[in-house]
Design a protein around this motif. Structure first.
Motif, PDB file in Angstrom:
ATOM      1  N   ARG A 106       8.266  13.878  -0.404  1.00  0.00           N
ATOM      2  CA  ARG A 106       9.570  14.308   0.116  1.00  0.00           C
ATOM      3  C   ARG A 106      10.638  13.881  -0.876  1.00  0.00           C
ATOM      4  N   VAL A 107      11.500  14.822  -1.222  1.00  0.00           N
ATOM      5  CA  VAL A 107      12.445  14.552  -2.298  1.00  0.00           C
ATOM      6  C   VAL A 107      13.412  13.431  -1.945  1.00  0.00           C
ATOM      7  N   LYS A 108      13.815  13.314  -0.682  1.00  0.00           N
ATOM      8  CA  LYS A 108      14.753  12.238  -0.336  1.00  0.00           C
ATOM      9  C   LYS A 108      14.089  10.871  -0.482  1.00  0.00           C
ATOM     10  N   ASP A 109      12.787  10.790  -0.197  1.00  0.00           N
ATOM     11  CA  ASP A 109      12.064   9.522  -0.359  1.00  0.00           C
ATOM     12  C   ASP A 109      11.920   9.164  -1.833  1.00  0.00           C
ATOM     13  N   VAL A 110      11.613  10.174  -2.644  1.00  0.00           N
ATOM     14  CA  VAL A 110      11.462   9.943  -4.089  1.00  0.00           C
ATOM     15  C   VAL A 110      12.751   9.400  -4.681  1.00  0.00           C
ATOM     16  N   LEU A 111      13.839  10.125  -4.471  1.00  0.00           N
ATOM     17  CA  LEU A 111      15.097   9.761  -5.117  1.00  0.00           C
ATOM     18  C   LEU A 111      15.652   8.446  -4.590  1.00  0.00           C
ATOM     19  N   SER A 112      15.519   8.198  -3.299  1.00  0.00           N
ATOM     20  CA  SER A 112      16.024   6.932  -2.757  1.00  0.00           C
ATOM     21  C   SER A 112      15.158   5.760  -3.225  1.00  0.00           C
ATOM     22  N   THR A 113      13.845   5.963  -3.349  1.00  0.00           N
ATOM     23  CA  THR A 113      12.976   4.907  -3.874  1.00  0.00           C
ATOM     24  C   THR A 113      13.378   4.541  -5.295  1.00  0.00           C
ATOM     25  N   LEU A 114      13.562   5.540  -6.143  1.00  0.00           N
ATOM     26  CA  LEU A 114      13.879   5.276  -7.550  1.00  0.00           C
ATOM     27  C   LEU A 114      15.320   4.833  -7.743  1.00  0.00           C
ATOM     28  N   ALA A 115      16.183   5.172  -6.796  1.00  0.00           N
ATOM     29  CA  ALA A 115      17.587   4.751  -6.886  1.00  0.00           C
ATOM     30  C   ALA A 115      17.776   3.297  -6.473  1.00  0.00           C
ATOM     31  N   PHE A 116      16.990   2.840  -5.504  1.00  0.00           N
ATOM     32  CA  PHE A 116      17.228   1.510  -4.937  1.00  0.00           C
ATOM     33  C   PHE A 116      16.031   0.571  -5.026  1.00  0.00           C
ATOM     34  N   SER A 117      14.915   1.054  -5.578  1.00  0.00           N
ATOM     35  CA  SER A 117      13.729   0.200  -5.682  1.00  0.00           C
ATOM     36  C   SER A 117      12.956   0.507  -6.956  1.00  0.00           C
ATOM     37  N   TYR A 118      13.690   0.727  -8.036  1.00  0.00           N
ATOM     38  CA  TYR A 118      13.049   1.043  -9.310  1.00  0.00           C
ATOM     39  C   TYR A 118      12.320  -0.186  -9.822  1.00  0.00           C
ATOM     40  N   PRO A 119      11.149  -0.010 -10.463  1.00  0.00           N
ATOM     41  CA  PRO A 119      10.416  -1.184 -10.964  1.00  0.00           C
ATOM     42  C   PRO A 119      11.197  -1.917 -12.054  1.00  0.00           C
ATOM     43  N   ASP A 120      10.827  -3.160 -12.274  1.00  0.00           N
ATOM     44  CA  ASP A 120      11.525  -3.990 -13.264  1.00  0.00           C
ATOM     45  C   ASP A 120      11.109  -3.589 -14.677  1.00  0.00           C
ATOM     46  N   THR A 121      11.917  -2.775 -15.299  1.00  0.00           N
ATOM     47  CA  THR A 121      11.712  -2.340 -16.677  1.00  0.00           C
ATOM     48  C   THR A 121      13.001  -2.593 -17.450  1.00  0.00           C
ATOM     49  N   PRO A 122      12.958  -2.595 -18.777  1.00  0.00           N
ATOM     50  CA  PRO A 122      14.182  -2.850 -19.552  1.00  0.00           C
ATOM     51  C   PRO A 122      15.314  -1.877 -19.255  1.00  0.00           C
ATOM     52  N   ASN A 123      14.975  -0.638 -18.893  1.00  0.00           N
ATOM     53  CA  ASN A 123      16.016   0.364 -18.646  1.00  0.00           C
ATOM     54  C   ASN A 123      16.281   0.559 -17.158  1.00  0.00           C
ATOM     55  N   LYS A 124      15.926  -0.432 -16.343  1.00  0.00           N
ATOM     56  CA  LYS A 124      16.070  -0.293 -14.887  1.00  0.00           C
ATOM     57  C   LYS A 124      17.492   0.079 -14.448  1.00  0.00           C
ATOM     58  N   PRO A 125      18.562  -0.598 -14.909  1.00  0.00           N
ATOM     59  CA  PRO A 125      19.911  -0.238 -14.443  1.00  0.00           C
ATOM     60  C   PRO A 125      20.276   1.221 -14.721  1.00  0.00           C
ATOM     61  N   ALA A 126      19.957   1.680 -15.927  1.00  0.00           N
ATOM     62  CA  ALA A 126      20.297   3.068 -16.281  1.00  0.00           C
ATOM     63  C   ALA A 126      19.489   4.054 -15.452  1.00  0.00           C
ATOM     64  N   ARG A 127      18.207   3.759 -15.240  1.00  0.00           N
ATOM     65  CA  ARG A 127      17.366   4.666 -14.456  1.00  0.00           C
ATOM     66  C   ARG A 127      17.794   4.699 -12.996  1.00  0.00           C
ATOM     67  N   GLU A 128      18.125   3.533 -12.436  1.00  0.00           N
ATOM     68  CA  GLU A 128      18.592   3.518 -11.048  1.00  0.00           C
ATOM     69  C   GLU A 128      19.870   4.324 -10.890  1.00  0.00           C
ATOM     70  N   GLN A 129      20.779   4.199 -11.861  1.00  0.00           N
ATOM     71  CA  GLN A 129      22.022   4.963 -11.765  1.00  0.00           C
ATOM     72  C   GLN A 129      21.748   6.460 -11.845  1.00  0.00           C
ATOM     73  N   LEU A 130      20.818   6.842 -12.710  1.00  0.00           N
ATOM     74  CA  LEU A 130      20.457   8.253 -12.828  1.00  0.00           C
ATOM     75  C   LEU A 130      19.966   8.791 -11.486  1.00  0.00           C
ATOM     76  N   PHE A 131      19.103   8.042 -10.812  1.00  0.00           N
ATOM     77  CA  PHE A 131      18.547   8.536  -9.555  1.00  0.00           C
ATOM     78  C   PHE A 131      19.536   8.416  -8.394  1.00  0.00           C
TER      79      PHE A 131
END
Length: 421
Positions: free
Chosen positions: A157-182
């Motif tokens: 479900r697209v709302k689950d995908v985007l909300s997961t990646l927006a607010f629960s992105y894994p700990d990676t070096p680019n996490k802040p930028a990726r969370e903002q994108l989602f």
């Protein structure tokens, strides 16, 4: 715009590797580990809920959409742990493999489906090519690589995908930028679904006539693990900015309407600088491999003139001649290196010169592997990777000289008609 398809392959391989390397701990350590994971999950879910509610309140205030509508739409939203694993970058020891990537997409099943797609939509594809200047085979190649013409559009479900990646992105070096994108994409999804449900933006006093059912249905539609939707795998922002109603039924449906998908891909490509009648990329000449290796820096910028690349032996003189299928000598390209491991484990690569249209495809999916696969898939479907320009006036005149050899009036001037693509 759409996601990097090759990351899916890397992530899946990484998951398999992690599973194979798991060990069997003692019963006590199992219990302790479970407690830690449960506590972490509880904290993650709490942060997720708070962050999602904050975003919904922000959208409600800035767009004047009733908060009740948003809360009802996201009442059953949830995080998807498997998605967090799928977006992880490949391990440091993983080697990119262009040959394996190409084989995954340019293969008999997709090619057969691509030829059928071209035949079924021949008239409309021809019309779109006339209107947008993007070859039918290139459009078909993109949709084929993305979803095999709608066979693989995602099961999340697209709302689950985007909300997961927006607010629960894994700990990676680019996490802040990726969370903002989602976060941005989640907001774009809300606005997209609001308008699909009958709302207007800005939403002042427009709550009447809004269908909560249609709003929820839009939020719940299937997507890829990165939130891409439909046959062409558009992100919500791309749907709002570039999707068009190809079949003329008054609505845009990228999931069920091939015509909407075809026209939307063409519109995206045109808006991102596709040059009509120009090729995508050229293979590097064998004699210029060493020079190409020195110029391959990985940056997606058109830095080197074709004339310079011909001089260095990277391209042939024909590739700098418009009338022989090449491009203008002063047009620019970039060196593309597509790595793969050799049979002995050594680092190998194929080299190409990417032109303007190559970078246009990169805007669709930010991967050199992807862009070159589109080019070669399109060629396998019949695309001629060469310039398509009208003949020079002198050539046209000499080839169509009047058989009676009568002199033409000096007051009448004729010019060759441009050949349209």
């Amino acid at each position: 715009m759409p996601p990097n398809s090759h990351l899916r392959i890397y992530s899946l391989l990484l998951l398999l590797a992690l599973g194979a390397c798991s060990s069997t701990p003692t019963q006590q350590s199992n219990s302790q580990q479970n407690i830690v994971i449960q506590a972490d999950d509880a904290n993650t879910e709490a942060r997720y809920s708070q962050s999602l509610n904050a975003l919904l309140n922000q959208v409600s205030q800035t767009q004047e959409i009733p908060i009740q509508t948003l809360e009802m739409g996201f009442l059953d939203a949830k995080t998807i742990p498997s998605i967090r694993k799928l977006v992880l970058p490949p391990s440091g020891t993983f080697k990119k493999n262009w040959l394996a990537y190409r084989k995954r997409f340019i293969e008999p099943v997709r090619l057969k489906a691509g030829r059928a797609f071209l035949e079924e939509n021949q008239a409309f594809l021809g019309q779109v090519e006339q209107n947008y200047g993007v070859p039918a085979e290139v459009i078909a190649a993109i949709i084929g690589i993305e979803t095999i013409y709608g066979r693989q559009t995602g099961n999340f479900r697209v709302k689950d995908v985007l909300s997961t990646l927006a607010f629960s992105y894994p700990d990676t070096p680019n996490k802040p930028a990726r969370e903002q994108l989602f976060k941005d994409q989640l907001q774009e999804l809300i606005l997209l679904c609001w308008t699909e449900a009958g709302g207007q933006l800005p939403a002042k006093n427009s709550a009447q006539g809004i269908s909560q059912g249609r709003f929820n249905s839009c939020l719940n539609q299937n997507s890829s693990y990165a939130g891409a939707i439909g046959l062409p795998q558009f992100m919500p922002s791309s749907i709002r900015s570039f999707a068009v109603d190809g079949d003329g039924d008054g609505r845009i449906d990228l999931k069920q309407s091939p015509k909407d998908a075809i026209a939307s891909v063409a519109n995206f490509m045109k808006k991102h600088g596709w040059q009509t009648g120009m090729p995508i990329s050229f293979p590097v000449q064998e004699s210029g491999l060493n020079a190409a290796k020195e110029l391959a820096d990985g940056e997606p910028q058109l830095k080197h003139t074709v004339a310079e690349l011909i001089q260095k032996g990277i391209l042939s003189p024909q590739q700098g001649d418009l009338q022989r299928g090449g491009v203008e000598p002063q047009s620019k390209g970039l060196i593309i290196d597509l790595p793969y491991p050799g049979k002995d484990g050594s680092d190998q690569a194929q080299y190409f010169v990417g032109l303007n249209n190559f970078l246009t495809i990169v805007q669709y999916n930010r991967s050199y592997f992807y862009a070159q696969s589109v080019a070669e898939f399109a060629e396998a479907l019949g695309y001629k990777n060469q310039s398509a320009v009208p003949a020079e006036p002198s050539q046209k005149t000499s080839s169509s000289k009047d058989a009676s050899d009568k002199p033409k009036s000096k007051n009448k001037k004729s010019s060759p008609k441009k050949k349209s693509k």
